[in-house]
Enzyme design. Sequence first.
Site, mmCIF file in Angstrom:
data_model
loop_
_atom_site.group_PDB
_atom_site.id
_atom_site.type_symbol
_atom_site.label_atom_id
_atom_site.label_comp_id
_atom_site.label_asym_id
_atom_site.label_seq_id
_atom_site.Cartn_x
_atom_site.Cartn_y
_atom_site.Cartn_z
ATOM 1 N N TYR A 1 9.021 8.898 45.476
ATOM 2 C CA TYR A 1 10.042 9.079 46.516
ATOM 3 C C TYR A 1 11.417 8.634 46.012
ATOM 4 C CZ TYR A 1 12.161 8.794 51.196
ATOM 5 O OH TYR A 1 12.968 8.960 52.293
ATOM 6 N N ALA B 1 12.462 8.469 42.929
ATOM 7 C CA ALA B 1 12.932 9.414 41.916
ATOM 8 C C ALA B 1 13.511 10.667 42.561
ATOM 9 C CB ALA B 1 11.788 9.780 40.975
#
Length: 248
Positions: A155, A157
Site C-alpha cells: 500500500y 509503495a
Amino acid sequence: MEFSNRVALVTGSGSGIGAAIARELAAGGAKVAVHYRGNAEGARAVMAQITEAGGICHIFQADVSVAEQAAALVKQVQSELGGLDILVNNAGTTRDGLLMTMKEDDWDVVIDTNLRSVYTVTKAAMRGLVRQKWGRIINITSVVGLSGQAGQSNYAASKAGIIGFTKSLAREVASRNITVNAVAPGFVPTALTDILTEDQKSAILSNTPIGRMGTPEEIAWAVAFLAAERSGFITGHVLSVDGGLVMA
C-alpha cells in the site's frame, strides 16, 4: 465551490471518501460520473443522494486497472456527460501483511488497483484535457505514502508512487493549463480502516495532534479546493489532510 459546466469523474466513488468527493463536486454544480468496480448498490445510493439534492450524476462500471476498460470508461463519460474537466483518481484497496509472508497476488492487486489505475485513467483522459487546455487532476494518495507503515509495504509503495506520478505529470502538462495535485488523507473511518483493531486506532489517535480521525467530507472539501478555477496556480502539490499526523 463553483463547478457549473464542469464534468468530473471520481473513480471508486461508490462509498467512503470517493462518495463524499462526488457529492461535494455535485453540490458545486459539476456533472459527476460516479465510478465503481463491484459495488453497484453503493454507486446507486450515491447517485440517489446527488440527484435528490438537485445534482446531475451518472454511474459507470469498470475495472480501471485494465487499460482497455479505463479508456472505455473515459470515452463513455465524455459521451454521456459532454466532456471531462476534473479527474479524481480515488480507486483503492488494501491487502495488509508483513513482507516476509506477503503473497505475490496481494502485492499485485494493491499496485494495480491503487497505482496502475491512476496511469490508465489519466492517460485515457489526457488527450481531451490537453485539447481543451484546461483540466484538474487530483490523485488520492495517503499519509502512509509519505511516512510508511509496517505491514503495508504494498500500500505504501502504491501511494508513494502516486506522489511521484503527480509531481512528474504536473511538470508535463502545466503549460496546457492543467494542474495535477494529490491529497494525502490521514486516518478516516472507511471500509479500508474498519479492519483496524481498537489498539491500532488508539495508537493512531495518540499520534494525531488534533486527536481524532478525519471525515470523508473533510477530504472531499480539500479535493474541491484543488479542483476549483481559483486554484490554478497550485500544481505538483501534496496536500496532507491528516490532523497533523505526518507532522508528528
